[in-house]
Design an enzyme around this catalytic site. Structure first.
Site, PDB file in Angstrom:
ATOM      1  N   ARG A 159       0.815  -1.216   0.000  1.00  0.00           N
ATOM      2  CA  ARG A 159       0.000   0.000   0.000  1.00  0.00           C
ATOM      3  C   ARG A 159       0.850   1.267   0.000  1.00  0.00           C
ATOM      4  O   ARG A 159       0.487   2.270   0.623  1.00  0.00           O
ATOM      5  CB  ARG A 159      -0.969   0.023   1.194  1.00  0.00           C
ATOM      6  CG  ARG A 159      -1.945  -1.130   1.231  1.00  0.00           C
ATOM      7  CD  ARG A 159      -2.872  -1.133   0.009  1.00  0.00           C
ATOM      8  NE  ARG A 159      -3.846  -2.190   0.128  1.00  0.00           N
ATOM      9  CZ  ARG A 159      -3.673  -3.414  -0.356  1.00  0.00           C
ATOM     10  NH1 ARG A 159      -2.562  -3.720  -1.002  1.00  0.00           N
ATOM     11  NH2 ARG A 159      -4.620  -4.313  -0.218  1.00  0.00           N
ATOM     12  N   GLU A 180      -4.766   2.791   6.608  1.00  0.00           N
ATOM     13  CA  GLU A 180      -4.504   2.496   5.202  1.00  0.00           C
ATOM     14  C   GLU A 180      -5.021   3.663   4.355  1.00  0.00           C
ATOM     15  O   GLU A 180      -4.456   3.994   3.329  1.00  0.00           O
ATOM     16  CB  GLU A 180      -5.216   1.187   4.822  1.00  0.00           C
ATOM     17  CG  GLU A 180      -4.667   0.508   3.584  1.00  0.00           C
ATOM     18  CD  GLU A 180      -5.442   0.866   2.341  1.00  0.00           C
ATOM     19  OE1 GLU A 180      -4.822   1.368   1.400  1.00  0.00           O
ATOM     20  OE2 GLU A 180      -6.658   0.656   2.301  1.00  0.00           O
ATOM     21  N   CYS A 186     -10.847  -0.678   3.016  1.00  0.00           N
ATOM     22  CA  CYS A 186     -10.191  -1.040   4.278  1.00  0.00           C
ATOM     23  C   CYS A 186      -9.611   0.196   4.954  1.00  0.00           C
ATOM     24  O   CYS A 186      -8.875   0.956   4.333  1.00  0.00           O
ATOM     25  CB  CYS A 186      -9.084  -2.053   4.013  1.00  0.00           C
ATOM     26  SG  CYS A 186      -9.736  -3.686   3.661  1.00  0.00           S
TER      27      CYS A 186
HETATM   28  N1  EPU Z   1     -11.529 -11.954   8.279  1.00  0.00           N
HETATM   29  C1  EPU Z   1     -12.240 -12.137   9.448  1.00  0.00           C
HETATM   30  N2  EPU Z   1     -13.061 -11.157   9.853  1.00  0.00           N
HETATM   31  C2  EPU Z   1     -13.242 -10.015   9.142  1.00  0.00           C
HETATM   32  C3  EPU Z   1     -12.505  -9.820   7.948  1.00  0.00           C
HETATM   33  C4  EPU Z   1     -11.654 -10.812   7.527  1.00  0.00           C
HETATM   34  O1  EPU Z   1     -12.128 -13.131  10.116  1.00  0.00           O
HETATM   35  O2  EPU Z   1     -14.038  -9.152   9.571  1.00  0.00           O
HETATM   36  C5  EPU Z   1     -10.635 -13.026   7.839  1.00  0.00           C
HETATM   37  C6  EPU Z   1     -11.128 -13.700   6.571  1.00  0.00           C
HETATM   38  O3  EPU Z   1     -12.033 -14.708   6.836  1.00  0.00           O
HETATM   39  C7  EPU Z   1      -9.847 -14.193   5.975  1.00  0.00           C
HETATM   40  C8  EPU Z   1      -8.812 -13.151   6.377  1.00  0.00           C
HETATM   41  O4  EPU Z   1      -9.378 -12.448   7.490  1.00  0.00           O
HETATM   42  O5  EPU Z   1      -9.476 -15.398   6.534  1.00  0.00           O
HETATM   43  C9  EPU Z   1      -8.515 -12.178   5.257  1.00  0.00           C
HETATM   44  O6  EPU Z   1      -9.712 -11.513   4.875  1.00  0.00           O
HETATM   45  P1  EPU Z   1      -9.944 -10.931   3.407  1.00  0.00           P
HETATM   46  O7  EPU Z   1      -9.665 -11.942   2.379  1.00  0.00           O
HETATM   47  O8  EPU Z   1     -11.275 -10.280   3.416  1.00  0.00           O
HETATM   48  O9  EPU Z   1      -8.807  -9.907   3.197  1.00  0.00           O
HETATM   49  P2  EPU Z   1      -8.275  -8.709   4.074  1.00  0.00           P
HETATM   50  O10 EPU Z   1      -6.853  -9.005   4.418  1.00  0.00           O
HETATM   51  O11 EPU Z   1      -9.153  -8.337   5.174  1.00  0.00           O
HETATM   52  C10 EPU Z   1      -7.312  -7.519   1.986  1.00  0.00           C
HETATM   53  C11 EPU Z   1      -7.214  -6.080   1.557  1.00  0.00           C
HETATM   54  C12 EPU Z   1      -8.493  -5.651   0.878  1.00  0.00           C
HETATM   55  C13 EPU Z   1      -8.786  -6.573  -0.281  1.00  0.00           C
HETATM   56  C14 EPU Z   1      -8.868  -7.993   0.229  1.00  0.00           C
HETATM   57  C15 EPU Z   1      -9.078  -8.941  -0.930  1.00  0.00           C
HETATM   58  C16 EPU Z   1      -5.828  -4.838   3.094  1.00  0.00           C
HETATM   59  C17 EPU Z   1      -5.804  -3.988   4.306  1.00  0.00           C
HETATM   60  N3  EPU Z   1      -7.013  -5.256   2.721  1.00  0.00           N
HETATM   61  O12 EPU Z   1      -8.301  -7.548   2.998  1.00  0.00           O
HETATM   62  O13 EPU Z   1      -8.273  -4.374   0.368  1.00  0.00           O
HETATM   63  O14 EPU Z   1      -9.988  -6.216  -0.885  1.00  0.00           O
HETATM   64  O15 EPU Z   1      -7.636  -8.346   0.907  1.00  0.00           O
HETATM   65  O16 EPU Z   1      -8.894 -10.233  -0.621  1.00  0.00           O
HETATM   66  O17 EPU Z   1      -4.793  -5.091   2.485  1.00  0.00           O
HETATM   67  C18 EPU Z   1      -8.497  -2.041   0.619  1.00  0.00           C
HETATM   68  O18 EPU Z   1      -7.298  -1.963   0.379  1.00  0.00           O
HETATM   69  O19 EPU Z   1      -9.209  -1.012   0.804  1.00  0.00           O
HETATM   70  C19 EPU Z   1      -9.098  -3.344   0.719  1.00  0.00           C
HETATM   71  C20 EPU Z   1     -10.339  -3.496   1.097  1.00  0.00           C
END
Ligand code: EPU
Length: 344
Positions: free
Chosen positions: A175, A294, A224
């Site tokens: 990021r 972020e 995020c």
């Molecule tokens: N999870 C939870 N609870 C939650 C959210 C997530 O338990 O409320 C768990 C999920 O089940 C999964 C893990 O956390 O096992 C990762 O969750 P997810 O795949 O939703 O990805 P994330 O790491 O929360 C990142 C990016 C997102 C992007 C997704 C796509 C960051 C901070 N976030 O989210 O990007 O859309 O991966 O997979 O890097 C953004 O940059 O604005 C953004 C939303």
């Protein structure tokens, strides 16, 4: 004060919109008013407006799609600059794609899919413009914008010249990119993509959209809020800290994804600050991890005449709260009418 803006209009030779509501230019839908705003269509006009603003001591903030920027209720006392239609071209020659910074990622992905070029489809579902995605190196878990970029053409505000930066010079990180530190306006990017069957590109896009739609909430949000940290998902930590559904004023933590705050249309910047502070404290207490923002937070105008392409005040640099007048309900005096400079 008024004279300064009139002087800017005459010096730059283009109309400037005044008192523009920032709510419309941040997907979170909060924020006061920008003192001035302009949309430019050519590099020459960009150069002109930046030069004129600098000599008049008017700070400048470049805005892409507004999908990762939160404005404070005290607004932005400088000039908001957006790139218009002139920066929305997509040119394709064999596997080389050149796209303007104002192109929406969705439009870029669709076009590449149509001509059977792979390399950007994994960004499907990320909102905003290509310029914003490069600035922030936006991405999903396993893929980031920087992976697709070969070079970026930008306007270097310090050296007042066009520059082409190769991928290595852009220093893409999680990021982040060199543009967080360098005062520059991203204008376009070149990508070397790979021929791929349209069906497989479509399948990739639809799988990613399906995943996002089932894990991320619809509604007014800024994506995020926090960066993931120490290999852990910020959303997961927020969930495990029991914070889903917690509300402050008009802002609520999504029940679907803990890293999303939803605005029910009543939220203020104070609600945002308080919710951010509460989450940070609770997550720190539970996991010993201090979450970093972020999203980019624009709090106020720096007093210097500097122009800036990067964050005015991000999580690392919170700035003072010197400008606290509430301009939220001040009625707009004037809006752009047409042609270059148009700011609806
Ligand atoms: N999870 C939870 N609870 C939650 C959210 C997530 O338990 O409320 C768990 C999920 O089940 C999964 C893990 O956390 O096992 C990762 O969750 P997810 O795949 O939703 O990805 P994330 O790491 O929360 C990142 C990016 C997102 C992007 C997704 C796509 C960051 C901070 N976030 O989210 O990007 O859309 O991966 O997979 O890097 C953004 O940059 O604005 C953004 C939303």
């Amino acid at each position: 004060m008024e004279n300064k803006w009139q002087s800017l209009e005459s010096a730059a030779g283009m109309p400037i919109a005044r008192d523009v509501s920032l709510r419309r230019y941040s997907s979170l839908g909060i924020g006061g008013y920008a003192a001035g705003a302009v949309t430019v269509e050519t590099v020459a006009s960009l150069e002109k407006i930046l030069g004129s603003a600098e000599s008049l001591g008017i700070a400048v903030k470049i805005l892409g799609g507004g999908t990762n920027v939160v404005f404070s209720d005290s607004g932005y006392p400088g000039l908001l600059v957006r790139l218009g239609e002139g920066f929305k071209k997509i040119e394709i020659q064999q596997t080389r794609v050149r796209a303007g910074a104002a192109v929406h990622l969705t439009a870029l992905i669709t076009r590449c899919m149509e001509v059977g070029l792979g390399g950007v489809e994994k960004l499907a579902g990320i909102p905003g413009t290509l310029g914003g995605a490069i600035f922030q190196n936006s991405g999903a878990r396993d893929y980031e914008t920087g992976r697709a970029i070969a070079s970026v053409t930008c306007w270097d505000m310090a050296e007042r010249r066009l520059r082409e930066l190769k991928k290595e010079e852009i220093r893409f990180g999680y990021r982040t990119s060199c543009f967080h530190l360098m005062p520059a306006v991203i204008l376009s990017a070149e990508m070397d993509l790979q021929p791929a069957p349209r069906e497989s590109l479509m399948a990739e896009v639809s799988a990613r959209m399906k995943y996002r739609n089932s894990t991320q909430p619809a509604g007014r949000s800024i994506g995020c809020i926090f960066k993931n940290a120490e290999g852990r998902s910020a959303g997961q930590m927020i969930e495990e800290a029991g914070l889903k559904g917690r509300r402050i004023g008009g802002l609520v933590i999504s029940d679907l994804h803990g890293n999303f705050f939803l605005n029910d249309n009543r939220a203020t910047f104070k609600d945002f600050e308080d919710l951010v502070a509460m989450v940070r404290t609770e997550v720190k207490n539970k996991f010993g991890i201090l979450l970093e923002l972020e999203v980019e937070v624009v709090r106020e105008n720096p007093t210097s005449a500097n122009t800036e392409g990067g964050p005015v005040c991000g999580s690392q640099n919170r700035g003072s709260e010197a400008v606290r007048e509430n301009v939220e309900h001040r009625p707009p005096r004037r809006w752009k009418i047409s042609g270059e400079g148009n700011f609806i």
